[in-house]
Design a protein around this motif. Structure first.
Motif, short mmCIF file in Angstrom:
data_model
loop_
_atom_site.label_atom_id
_atom_site.label_comp_id
_atom_site.label_asym_id
_atom_site.label_seq_id
_atom_site.Cartn_x
_atom_site.Cartn_y
_atom_site.Cartn_z
N LEU A 27 0.82 -1.21 0.00
CA LEU A 27 0.00 0.00 0.00
C LEU A 27 0.86 1.26 0.00
N LYS A 28 1.99 1.20 0.71
CA LYS A 28 2.88 2.36 0.75
C LYS A 28 3.36 2.72 -0.65
N ASN A 29 3.71 1.70 -1.43
CA ASN A 29 4.18 1.92 -2.81
C ASN A 29 3.09 2.56 -3.66
N ARG A 30 1.87 2.12 -3.48
CA ARG A 30 0.77 2.65 -4.29
C ARG A 30 0.36 4.06 -3.86
N TYR A 31 0.39 4.32 -2.58
CA TYR A 31 0.11 5.69 -2.14
C TYR A 31 1.22 6.65 -2.58
N TRP A 32 2.43 6.14 -2.66
CA TRP A 32 3.52 6.96 -3.20
C TRP A 32 3.23 7.35 -4.65
N PHE A 33 2.80 6.36 -5.43
CA PHE A 33 2.51 6.65 -6.84
C PHE A 33 1.29 7.56 -6.98
N LEU A 34 0.26 7.34 -6.13
CA LEU A 34 -0.92 8.20 -6.18
C LEU A 34 -0.55 9.66 -5.89
N THR A 35 0.38 9.84 -4.95
CA THR A 35 0.84 11.20 -4.63
C THR A 35 1.54 11.82 -5.84
N MET A 36 2.42 11.06 -6.47
CA MET A 36 3.12 11.53 -7.67
C MET A 36 2.12 11.90 -8.77
N LYS A 37 1.15 11.01 -8.99
CA LYS A 37 0.17 11.23 -10.06
C LYS A 37 -0.67 12.47 -9.78
N ALA A 38 -1.08 12.66 -8.50
CA ALA A 38 -1.90 13.83 -8.14
C ALA A 38 -1.12 15.12 -8.36
N TYR A 39 0.14 15.14 -7.96
CA TYR A 39 0.96 16.34 -8.18
C TYR A 39 1.19 16.58 -9.68
N PHE A 40 1.36 15.50 -10.44
CA PHE A 40 1.59 15.64 -11.89
C PHE A 40 0.41 16.32 -12.57
N TYR A 41 -0.81 15.97 -12.15
CA TYR A 41 -2.01 16.53 -12.77
C TYR A 41 -2.50 17.80 -12.07
N SER A 42 -1.72 18.29 -11.11
CA SER A 42 -2.09 19.53 -10.42
C SER A 42 -1.57 20.74 -11.19
N SER A 43 -1.92 21.91 -10.72
CA SER A 43 -1.45 23.14 -11.35
C SER A 43 -0.03 23.50 -10.91
N ASN A 44 0.51 22.72 -9.99
CA ASN A 44 1.88 22.96 -9.51
C ASN A 44 2.70 21.67 -9.70
N GLN A 45 3.06 21.40 -10.95
CA GLN A 45 3.76 20.14 -11.25
C GLN A 45 5.15 20.08 -10.63
N GLN A 46 5.72 21.21 -10.31
CA GLN A 46 7.06 21.21 -9.71
C GLN A 46 7.07 20.42 -8.41
N LYS A 47 5.91 20.41 -7.72
CA LYS A 47 5.83 19.66 -6.47
C LYS A 47 6.02 18.15 -6.71
N ALA A 48 5.63 17.70 -7.92
CA ALA A 48 5.84 16.29 -8.25
C ALA A 48 7.33 15.98 -8.29
N ILE A 49 8.12 16.88 -8.92
CA ILE A 49 9.57 16.68 -8.99
C ILE A 49 10.18 16.74 -7.60
N THR A 50 9.74 17.69 -6.79
CA THR A 50 10.27 17.82 -5.42
C THR A 50 9.97 16.56 -4.61
N PHE A 51 8.73 16.08 -4.70
CA PHE A 51 8.34 14.87 -3.98
C PHE A 51 9.16 13.67 -4.45
N PHE A 52 9.32 13.56 -5.77
CA PHE A 52 10.08 12.43 -6.33
C PHE A 52 11.52 12.46 -5.83
N ASN A 53 12.17 13.61 -5.92
CA ASN A 53 13.57 13.71 -5.51
C ASN A 53 13.75 13.41 -4.02
#
Length: 606
Positions: A27-53
């Motif tokens: 579940l941790k792995n999937r919630y990690w990906f859900l977080t990435m996906k939500a940030y990717f489709y948000s108006s602030n995609q930079q947060k996706a890069i920050t979260f990933f790094n």
């Protein structure tokens, strides 16, 4: 349409919080990906890069990880950071086979400077090889193979780039044994020798030399693939002995799977077939077993990823060309008809030549066929029933009805095919669908149609019931033209199929649009008619024949309906229209014609 953004950052933060607190690895792995996906489709995609790094070091390197990495690559591309984007796409391409097609389409260096920057980001030879692999996937596979081979000879990417190289070489190969001239001239047929020379010249020297160099070195991950590829290219270059040697070399090291064995057998067959410049009883033996395998055994098996259709079609064209060169036109037809045309549209012009037709009947009836003749007869998609059916149809249009009956009786069950509408009815309006929908007391089979015509012609010969017999005969011959309700009579494999005369070859188009026979019988009926109603009907039927003759002449040179001259002239004041108006305006049939025939109604109201 622009992609909608997801701006509920409180919800995104709640998803991230679950990721941070949950302990179950799955579940941790999937919630990690859900977080990435939500940030990717948000108006602030930079947060996706920050979260990933911030989190990527602790995440398992599975498909979800590489999907997320492709999000990061995509964001970099949107930000104009093309070098970084392409470098990251190369990592996904290298490590995640499931995403190779997607990343190959996403990978796009803007220019050489961007490409060189991406290469500069590579930390080692493996990453450089990955960049060259994705670059070669959509651009220059020969250059990519060269680069990767120098960096990592055992890179897995060399394997599929080799298949792309071979496929690219195949693009220039002419398997049709024809050379296009220009739009106004038909294609020129090639001999087998000419075709080989053409194909030799199409093999890229750099590509061939590269494959030869690597195959000779034998230091890739799968050396047998390079031996097989080199052998195939040597076949295309007519170096048959060298091809045999490389196939033998590959056989020693390749996996003993069904797919590998089938592929090697197929390429050996192509090599053996290509050795033949003129068929004889000796060289036929070298291909008989494989022809049976290719045409009979493989189609019955579930062969999975093994693709052999192109080789099968090529071999038939090759044999057909050889037979044609040796003036054995029957055997050439046997193999040609299974490789280049089905029978939708123009049908099969081979049978327009009587010598060909009789030769094929003799061949199909032959009891002591050779082995290759048995193979040809086994795959030929026509039989004696089909040919007899064609002869019956042709004899009918020639008004040789006893002959047509004799042929039709030799068609097995085909003679029992039933007309959709009554072929002896004569309608004011040509509408075969309407005629098919009408109630019918009797359904006529094709053999009954012919025997009924024969009986009516016997009556005419005895001068009995002349008007009715002539009128019904006129209807019968009219209905089996393109304009009538009985098109199914001629819609057979040798004649062809199509809702328009332009779908048929010229000889058949002429046959199915010729109204001279119905016109002859309608004229006989007119001469025998005793009432004005009878005569009015005959005159109108003659007008339909005149109309069809007008269409035939007007559009005789038209090959496709969309090229017809749009002169807005749909009909003329044909002679029979004039007679109908002048002499039979007091008949009930005249009023029926006005009600149903728009052309006639327009004519009389001018």
């Amino acid at each position: 349409m622009a992609t909608k953004t997801f701006d509920d950052f409180k919800l995104i933060q709640s998803i991230e919080n679950v990721y941070n607190t949950i302990s179950d690895p799955f579940l941790k792995n999937r919630y990690w990906f859900l977080t990435m996906k939500a940030y990717f489709y948000s108006s602030n995609q930079q947060k996706a890069i920050t979260f990933f790094n911030k989190t990527e070091a602790s995440v398992p390197k599975n498909v979800l990880y590489y999907r997320a990495l492709s999000y990061v690559a995509g964001i970099n591309h949107q930000q104009g950071k093309y070098s970084t984007s392409n470098y990251l796409y190369a990592q996904v391409f290298d490590k995640c086979p499931e995403m190779r097609v997607v990343t190959a389409y996403s990978f796009r260096p803007e220019n050489d400077a961007d490409w060189n920057k991406s290469l500069g980001m590579a930390k080692n030879n493996k990453e450089k090889a990955a960049l060259w692999a994705i670059h070669g996937y959509y651009k220059d596979e020969v250059q990519a193979i060269n680069k990767i081979y120098d960096l990592e000879p055992k890179s897995e990417h060399l394997n599929y780039l080799l298949t792309r190289l071979v496929n690219q070489q195949e693009q220039g190969i002419n398997n049709s044994f024809e050379i296009s001239t220009n739009d106004d001239q038909p294609s020129k047929k090639q001999t087998v020798a000419e075709n080989k020379e053409t194909n030799k010249s199409k093999i890229d020297v750099k590509a061939f030399d590269l494959v030869s160099k690597i195959a000779t070195a034998g230091n890739t991950e799968k050396p047998y693939l390079w031996d097989i590829a080199l052998g195939y290219l040597q076949t295309l270059k007519s170096d048959f002995a060298k091809a045999d040697a490389n196939f033998a070399k590959a056989e020693k090291t390749m996996p003993k799977t069904e797919l590998a064995n089938n592929q090697l057998r197929l390429l050996r067959f192509v090599n053996n077939m290509s050795k033949i410049d003129k068929l004889n009883s000796k060289n036929e033996k070298t291909i008989l077993k494989d022809l049976n395998w290719l045409y009979k055994e493989l189609p019955k098996q579930h062969v999975g990823d093994f693709r052999y259709d192109n080789a099968s079609s090529w071999s038939k064209m090759y044999l057909a060309t050889l037979y044609k060169e040796q003036k054995n036109y029957v055997m050439a037809e046997v193999f040609t008809s299974n490789s280049v045309y089905g029978y939708w549209g123009e049908g099969n012009s081979f049978y327009d030549v009587e010598k060909n037709l009789l030769g094929m009947k003799e061949f199909l009836s032959k009891q002591d066929k050779t082995e290759i003749e048995k193979i040809g007869a086994g795959i030929y998609n026509l039989n004696l029933n089909n040919i007899n059916n064609f002869q019956a149809v042709k004899a009918t249009y020639q008004n040789k009805i006893p002959e047509a009956i004799a042929f039709m009786k030799q068609t097995d069950t085909l003679q029992n095919a039933v007309f959709y509408g009554n072929p002896f009815n004569g309608s004011i309006k040509d509408c075969h669908d309407c005629d098919h929908a009408m109630p019918q007391k009797k359904k006529y089979s094709q053999i009954e149609f012919l025997t009924t015509i024969n009986a009516m012609q016997d009556k005419l010969a005895k001068n009995e019931d002349v008007y009715t017999s002539s009128l019904l005969l006129g209807n019968a011959f009219y209905n089996i033209t393109h304009f009538g309700n009985g098109r199914s009579f001629y819609e057979i494999s040798i004649v062809g199929y199509g809702s328009s005369p332009y779908s048929f070859r010229d000889s058949m188009k002429k046959m199915i649009t010729n109204c001279s026979l119905p016109k002859m019988y309608y004229q006989k009926a007119l001469e025998a008619a005793t009432t004005k109603e009878q005569k009015a009907k005959c005159v109108y039927m003659l007008a339909k024949c005149e109309r069809n003759e007008y269409y035939n002449k007007k559009y005789n040179s038209v090959t496709n309906w969309w090229t017809a001259d749009q002169d807005q002239i749909n009909f003329l004041a044909w002679n029979s229209f004039k007679i109908l108006k002048k002499d039979y305006s007091d008949t009930k049939y005249y009023q029926d014609v006005i009600a149903e025939c728009g052309y006639f109604n327009t004519y009389i109201n001018q």
